[in-house]
Design a protein around this motif. Structure first.
Motif, PDB file in Angstrom:
ATOM      1  N   ILE A  76       0.855  -1.190   0.000  1.00 14.03           N
ATOM      2  CA  ILE A  76       0.000   0.000   0.000  1.00 14.03           C
ATOM      3  C   ILE A  76       0.892   1.242   0.000  1.00 14.03           C
ATOM      4  CG2 ILE A  76      -1.651   1.337   1.380  1.00 14.03           C
ATOM      5  CD1 ILE A  76      -2.586  -1.417   2.556  1.00 14.03           C
ATOM      6  N   GLY A  77       0.590   2.196  -0.882  1.00 10.90           N
ATOM      7  CA  GLY A  77       1.342   3.453  -0.911  1.00 10.90           C
ATOM      8  C   GLY A  77       2.565   3.450  -1.800  1.00 10.90           C
ATOM      9  N   ASP A  78       2.941   2.274  -2.346  1.00  7.88           N
ATOM     10  CA  ASP A  78       4.049   2.257  -3.316  1.00  7.88           C
ATOM     11  C   ASP A  78       3.658   3.104  -4.530  1.00  7.88           C
ATOM     12  OD1 ASP A  78       5.483   0.443  -1.790  1.00  7.88           O
ATOM     13  OD2 ASP A  78       5.153  -1.269  -3.129  1.00  7.88           O
ATOM     14  N   LEU A  79       4.657   3.738  -5.157  1.00  7.42           N
ATOM     15  CA  LEU A  79       4.422   4.360  -6.466  1.00  7.42           C
ATOM     16  C   LEU A  79       4.774   3.288  -7.493  1.00  7.42           C
ATOM     17  CD1 LEU A  79       3.749   6.666  -8.328  1.00  7.42           C
ATOM     18  CD2 LEU A  79       6.072   7.537  -8.027  1.00  7.42           C
ATOM     19  N   VAL A  80       3.752   2.755  -8.176  1.00  4.39           N
ATOM     20  CA  VAL A  80       3.949   1.608  -9.065  1.00  4.39           C
ATOM     21  C   VAL A  80       3.960   2.081 -10.524  1.00  4.39           C
ATOM     22  CG1 VAL A  80       3.183  -0.721  -9.613  1.00  4.39           C
ATOM     23  CG2 VAL A  80       2.693   0.229  -7.361  1.00  4.39           C
ATOM     24  N   THR A  95       1.714  -8.616 -29.359  1.00  3.88           N
ATOM     25  CA  THR A  95       2.206  -9.121 -28.078  1.00  3.88           C
ATOM     26  C   THR A  95       3.030  -8.032 -27.400  1.00  3.88           C
ATOM     27  OG1 THR A  95       2.183 -11.379 -28.906  1.00  3.88           O
ATOM     28  CG2 THR A  95       3.572 -10.946 -26.989  1.00  3.88           C
ATOM     29  N   VAL A  96       2.756  -7.833 -26.123  1.00  2.00           N
ATOM     30  CA  VAL A  96       3.346  -6.722 -25.379  1.00  2.00           C
ATOM     31  C   VAL A  96       4.026  -7.251 -24.112  1.00  2.00           C
ATOM     32  CG1 VAL A  96       2.857  -4.525 -24.209  1.00  2.00           C
ATOM     33  CG2 VAL A  96       1.528  -5.168 -26.229  1.00  2.00           C
ATOM     34  N   ASN A  97       5.241  -6.782 -23.865  1.00  3.54           N
ATOM     35  CA  ASN A  97       5.917  -7.061 -22.592  1.00  3.54           C
ATOM     36  C   ASN A  97       5.651  -5.905 -21.625  1.00  3.54           C
ATOM     37  OD1 ASN A  97       7.096  -9.431 -23.543  1.00  3.54           O
ATOM     38  ND2 ASN A  97       8.916  -8.375 -24.284  1.00  3.54           N
ATOM     39  N   VAL A  98       5.349  -6.254 -20.386  1.00  3.98           N
ATOM     40  CA  VAL A  98       5.117  -5.229 -19.367  1.00  3.98           C
ATOM     41  C   VAL A  98       6.040  -5.498 -18.173  1.00  3.98           C
ATOM     42  CG1 VAL A  98       3.424  -4.073 -17.887  1.00  3.98           C
ATOM     43  CG2 VAL A  98       2.690  -5.053 -20.084  1.00  3.98           C
ATOM     44  N   GLU A  99       6.823  -4.497 -17.794  1.00  2.18           N
ATOM     45  CA  GLU A  99       7.678  -4.594 -16.610  1.00  2.18           C
ATOM     46  C   GLU A  99       7.163  -3.603 -15.576  1.00  2.18           C
ATOM     47  OE1 GLU A  99      11.733  -4.035 -17.827  1.00  2.18           O
ATOM     48  OE2 GLU A  99      11.837  -6.113 -18.516  1.00  2.18           O
ATOM     49  N   VAL A 100       7.130  -4.042 -14.328  1.00  3.51           N
ATOM     50  CA  VAL A 100       6.522  -3.225 -13.283  1.00  3.51           C
ATOM     51  C   VAL A 100       7.522  -2.998 -12.146  1.00  3.51           C
ATOM     52  CG1 VAL A 100       4.522  -2.954 -11.768  1.00  3.51           C
ATOM     53  CG2 VAL A 100       4.326  -4.365 -13.840  1.00  3.51           C
ATOM     54  N   TYR A 101       7.649  -1.759 -11.744  1.00  2.00           N
ATOM     55  CA  TYR A 101       8.566  -1.372 -10.659  1.00  2.00           C
ATOM     56  C   TYR A 101       7.764  -0.669  -9.564  1.00  2.00           C
ATOM     57  CZ  TYR A 101      12.276  -2.199 -14.045  1.00  2.00           C
ATOM     58  OH  TYR A 101      13.118  -2.781 -14.965  1.00  2.00           O
ATOM     59  N   ALA A 102       8.170  -0.909  -8.314  1.00  2.00           N
ATOM     60  CA  ALA A 102       7.536  -0.224  -7.180  1.00  2.00           C
ATOM     61  C   ALA A 102       8.578   0.613  -6.455  1.00  2.00           C
ATOM     62  CB  ALA A 102       6.923  -1.243  -6.224  1.00  2.00           C
ATOM     63  N   GLN A 103       8.251   1.871  -6.260  1.00  2.00           N
ATOM     64  CA  GLN A 103       9.105   2.747  -5.434  1.00  2.00           C
ATOM     65  C   GLN A 103       8.494   2.762  -4.042  1.00  2.00           C
ATOM     66  OE1 GLN A 103       8.922   5.712  -8.801  1.00  2.00           O
ATOM     67  NE2 GLN A 103      10.805   6.402  -7.819  1.00  2.00           N
ATOM     68  N   ARG A 104       9.228   2.171  -3.084  1.00  2.00           N
ATOM     69  CA  ARG A 104       8.738   2.083  -1.713  1.00  2.00           C
ATOM     70  C   ARG A 104       8.796   3.458  -1.063  1.00  2.00           C
ATOM     71  NH1 ARG A 104       6.910  -2.978  -2.714  1.00  2.00           N
ATOM     72  NH2 ARG A 104       8.479  -4.615  -2.557  1.00  2.00           N
ATOM     73  N   ARG A 105       7.653   3.892  -0.576  1.00  2.00           N
ATOM     74  CA  ARG A 105       7.623   5.219   0.050  1.00  2.00           C
ATOM     75  C   ARG A 105       8.462   5.249   1.320  1.00  2.00           C
ATOM     76  NH1 ARG A 105       3.356   8.492  -2.160  1.00  2.00           N
ATOM     77  NH2 ARG A 105       3.643   8.006  -4.341  1.00  2.00           N
ATOM     78  N   VAL A 111      12.087  -1.465  -6.476  1.00  2.00           N
ATOM     79  CA  VAL A 111      12.267  -2.883  -6.776  1.00  2.00           C
ATOM     80  C   VAL A 111      11.413  -3.250  -7.983  1.00  2.00           C
ATOM     81  CG1 VAL A 111      12.849  -3.649  -4.437  1.00  2.00           C
ATOM     82  CG2 VAL A 111      10.468  -3.543  -5.138  1.00  2.00           C
ATOM     83  N   LYS A 112      11.914  -4.226  -8.753  1.00  2.00           N
ATOM     84  CA  LYS A 112      11.112  -4.748  -9.866  1.00  2.00           C
ATOM     85  C   LYS A 112      10.150  -5.770  -9.289  1.00  2.00           C
ATOM     86  CE  LYS A 112      11.648  -6.425 -14.555  1.00  2.00           C
ATOM     87  NZ  LYS A 112      12.618  -6.885 -15.553  1.00  2.00           N
TER      88      LYS A 112
END
Ligand SMILES: CC(C)(COP(=O)(O)OP(=O)(O)OC[C@H]1O[C@@H](n2cnc3c(N)ncnc32)[C@H](O)[C@@H]1OP(=O)(O)O)[C@@H](O)C(=O)NCCC(=O)NCCS
Length: 138
Positions: A76-80, A95-105, A111-112
Motif C-alpha cells: 500500500i502506498g508504493d508508487l507503481v 504481443t506486449v511485454n510489461v515490466e513493473v517497478y515499485a518505489q517504496r515510500r 524494486v522490480k
C-alpha cells in the motif's frame, strides 16, 4: 537476490517513460495488507493495452496472458510504474511485454515487482479479428 531472498534495489529504466503510474490504496489489499495479485494483473492488462491499441489503431481485446511473474510484493502506498513495449506484431495480434517497478515510500528504494507478456487481438465492430496493418497509425 539478497540472502533474505529479497531483490536488490534497482533503478527505474533509464530514458523510458512509464506507460502507467498508480498508487495502490488500502482497498486494493487483503486483510494482511498485501496488494491483491488481481489488482496488479488488471493494471498490467491496462498498461499493455495502451501501446497495443495505439498500434492497432482501434478496438482490441486481450486474448492471452502468455506469462506473468510476481517477483516481489507490492505494498500500500508504493508508487507503481508500468513500462509496456510491443514485442511482436502478427497479422491480427500484438504481443506486449510489461515490466513493473515499485518505489517504496517508506524505504526510499525501487524494486522490480512484476514481469508479464500479454497478447491482444485487433477486432472490428462485430468483435471479429481484423488485420493490424489495415488500420495501424503507429
Ligand atoms: C480475440 C478473439 C476475437 C479471437 O478470435 P479467434 O477466432 O480465436 O481468432 P484467431 O484464432 O484467428 O486468433 C487471432 C490471433 O490471436 C492469436 N492467438 C490465438 N490464441 C492465442 C494464444 N493462446 N496466445 C497468443 N496468441 C493467440 C492468433 O495467433 C492470431 O494472431 P495472428 O493473426 O497475429 O496470427 C476471440 O478469441 C475472443 O473474442 N476472445 C475473448 C476476448 C476477451 O473478451 N478478452 C477479455 C477477457 S475477459
Amino acid at each position: 537476490m539478497t540472502e533474505q531472498g529479497k531483490q536488490a534495489p534497482v533503478a527505474l529504466p533509464e530514458g523510458k517513460e512509464p506507460t502507467l503510474r498508480v498508487v495502490p490504496m488500502p482497498s486494493d489489499a487483503n486483510y494482511s495488507g498485501d496488494i491483491f495479485g488481481g489488482w496488479i494483473m488488471s493494471q498490467v492488462d491496462t498498461a499493455g493495452s495502451i501501446p497495443a491499441a495505439k498500434l492497432a489503431g482501434g478496438r482490441i481485446v486481450t486474448i492471452a496472458v502468455n506469462s506473468f511473474l510476481f517477483k516481489q510484493p507490492v505494498m500500500i502506498g508504493d508508487l507503481v510504474s508500468f513500462y509496456a513495449e510491443v514485442a511482436r506484431v502478427g497479422r491480427t495480434s500484438i504481443t506486449v511485454n510489461v515490466e513493473v517497478y515499485a518505489q517504496r515510500r517508506s524505504l526510499h528504494e525501487t524494486v522490480k515487482v512484476t514481469e508479464a507478456t500479454l497478447t491482444y487481438v485487433a477486432v472490428d465492430d462485430q468483435r471479429r479479428p481484423r488485420p493490424v496493418a489495415a488500420t495501424s497509425d503507429a
